[in-house]
Design an enzyme around this catalytic site. Sequence first.
Site, PDB file in Angstrom:
ATOM      1  N   VAL A  46       0.839  -1.200   0.000  1.00  0.00           N
ATOM      2  CA  VAL A  46       0.000   0.000   0.000  1.00  0.00           C
ATOM      3  C   VAL A  46       0.874   1.250   0.000  1.00  0.00           C
ATOM      4  O   VAL A  46       0.552   2.243  -0.666  1.00  0.00           O
ATOM      5  CB  VAL A  46      -0.960  -0.001   1.219  1.00  0.00           C
ATOM      6  CG1 VAL A  46      -1.755   1.305   1.285  1.00  0.00           C
ATOM      7  CG2 VAL A  46      -1.905  -1.191   1.159  1.00  0.00           C
ATOM      8  N   CYS A  47       1.988   1.203   0.706  1.00  0.00           N
ATOM      9  CA  CYS A  47       2.848   2.381   0.877  1.00  0.00           C
ATOM     10  C   CYS A  47       3.254   3.039  -0.440  1.00  0.00           C
ATOM     11  O   CYS A  47       3.129   4.262  -0.572  1.00  0.00           O
ATOM     12  CB  CYS A  47       4.071   2.035   1.706  1.00  0.00           C
ATOM     13  SG  CYS A  47       3.671   1.399   3.347  1.00  0.00           S
TER      14      CYS A  47
END
Length: 187
Positions: A46-47
Amino acid sequence: MSQIGKQVVDFKVQAFENNDFKTVTKEDILDKWSIFFFYPADFTFVCPTELEDLANLYEDFKATGTEIYSVSTDTHFVHKAWHDTSETIKKINYPMLADPTGVLSRGFEVMIEEDGMAERGTFIVNPEGEIVSYEVVAGNVGRNAEELLRKLKALQFVAENPSEVCPAKWKEGNDTLKPSIDLVGLI
């Protein structure tokens, strides 16, 4: 306990920015608006989507006089390695702060002690070094840079216009409200 109005802790950390290493301290953030964008770790899932979203709007943030600082507990060397290997992360021009000792993650109260990583926390800091907005979300949910930019602009507006407030979904140029007894019960 609320962090609104809390002073950013004193810090001195390494950063990776523009293909170079540099030192960033609390003194560097004073006299301008700052966003501290904590994320769990480099080389994750996700980062990079969030960091790319910020990178795509970085010039819009800079136009407001604001610097973005992404922060993870990785070292500045790991940030460079991620930048060198990921087409997504190569788009980043803002400083990527290294927090391997956790001074920032603990100072902003987002450290997950048992994992040695930070929660997904976003903090807007005013030029006096005070937290004026923050949000912490579950590690499996990404954040939206457009909404962050909207909130930043609203906070900057009310800082410059203390007799006005910004209603829900306010955007730059929209009407604001002037709180008074005359408005009670009319909204």
